[in-house]
Write an enzyme that holds these catalytic residues in place. Structure first.
Site, PDB file in Angstrom:
ATOM      1  N   ARG A 178       6.435 -11.420   2.736  1.00 30.87           N
ATOM      2  CA  ARG A 178       6.337 -13.137   1.147  1.00 30.87           C
ATOM      3  C   ARG A 178       6.560 -13.107  -0.175  1.00 30.87           C
ATOM      4  NH1 ARG A 178      -0.739 -13.177   0.456  1.00 30.87           N
ATOM      5  NH2 ARG A 178      -0.148 -11.779  -1.540  1.00 30.87           N
ATOM      6  N   ASP A 231      -0.335  -1.237   2.100  1.00 32.54           N
ATOM      7  CA  ASP A 231      -0.134  -0.108   1.551  1.00 32.54           C
ATOM      8  C   ASP A 231      -1.434   1.237   2.015  1.00 32.54           C
ATOM      9  OD1 ASP A 231       1.544  -1.064   0.028  1.00 32.54           O
ATOM     10  OD2 ASP A 231       0.655  -1.874  -1.487  1.00 32.54           O
ATOM     11  N   ASP A 246      -4.558  -4.034   0.256  1.00 30.25           N
ATOM     12  CA  ASP A 246      -3.221  -4.510   1.024  1.00 30.25           C
ATOM     13  C   ASP A 246      -3.513  -3.736   2.381  1.00 30.25           C
ATOM     14  OD1 ASP A 246      -0.255  -3.644   1.692  1.00 30.25           O
ATOM     15  OD2 ASP A 246      -0.535  -5.440   0.003  1.00 30.25           O
ATOM     16  N   THR A 274       5.420 -18.517  -4.756  1.00 29.85           N
ATOM     17  CA  THR A 274       5.304 -19.577  -3.061  1.00 29.85           C
ATOM     18  C   THR A 274       4.701 -18.722  -2.312  1.00 29.85           C
ATOM     19  OG1 THR A 274       7.578 -18.888  -1.738  1.00 29.85           O
ATOM     20  CG2 THR A 274       7.174 -20.200  -3.690  1.00 29.85           C
TER      21      THR A 274
END
Length: 212
Positions: A105, A204, A201, A109
């Site tokens: 990602r 992670d 996340d 954007t």
């Protein structure tokens, strides 16, 4: 909620998800809980697999018994966090084929870019279950499914642990023919496109790389 979305609200799933959400949950605990919830998600996603019949003998008598019919299905992991759901799916269907899609990602954007794509060559003839724990903006999920459709796949499902309403809308608008199975639809996305309340996340926390 979109018609093609199923939330697995089993009490055990919701209890285990709460344990996963906690900030203090260790990497080992997070992995274990994701694997356990993944089994429930897999049961739901695969509940309508076609069956055939074979003749067997039990210790008591012969019988005609049900077995899975048709081509082996494919599990497609969206790297890297999707691998956390791949294990429990293969526990359920050890003979399944495996594909992987690498999407990164862009943090500005929020759009995904593809860096890896490897799936079985006859994907078009199989049921393909796409795996990614987080359906946040929905952009990666939309891109992953489109990549698989582009090589001829027609029968797809998407399995995630958590979803945001924004991600559900983006995904179902783009792929209304693809059922979604999740453990929770949370409140919203924050300004960084993280699911709220979410669990941080997933990659992670799964791989122990936070701050690395």
């Amino acid at each position: 909620m979109a018609q093609n979305v199923t939330v697995v609200d089993h009490p055990l799933v919701q209890h285990k998800l709460t344990l996963m959400r906690r900030r203090e949950a260790s990497t080992a605990e997070f992995r274990k809980l994701l694997r356990e919830i993944g089994l429930f998600l897999g049961y739901e996603a695969l509940r309508d697999l076609p069956l055939g019949k074979i003749d067997i003998e039990t210790p008591v008598c012969p019988m005609e018994a049900p077995v899975l019919a048709g081509k082996k299905l494919t599990f497609i992991s969206v790297l890297r966090a999707g691998d956390g759901l791949l294990g429990p799916m293969l526990d359920l269907v050890p003979s399944a084929r495996v594909g992987q899609i690498g999407l990164a990602r862009d943090e500005e954007t929020l759009q995904p870019t593809k860096y890896f794509f490897k799936v079985p060559v006859d994907t078009a003839d199989r049921l393909n279950v796409v795996l990614d724990p987080m359906l946040a903006t929905g952009h990666s999920a939309v891109r992953a499914v489109q990549e698989i459709k582009d090589i001829g796949a027609k029968d797809l499902r998407f399995v995630c642990l958590l979803a945001a309403p924004e991600g559900i809308k983006t995904f179902t608008d783009a792929h209304p023919d693809v059922p979604v199975v999740t453990a929770s639809i949370d409140e919203r996305l924050n300004e960084k496109a993280y699911i709220v309340p979410g669990l941080g996340d997933a990659g992670d926390r799964l791989f122990g790389t936070k701050g690395a």
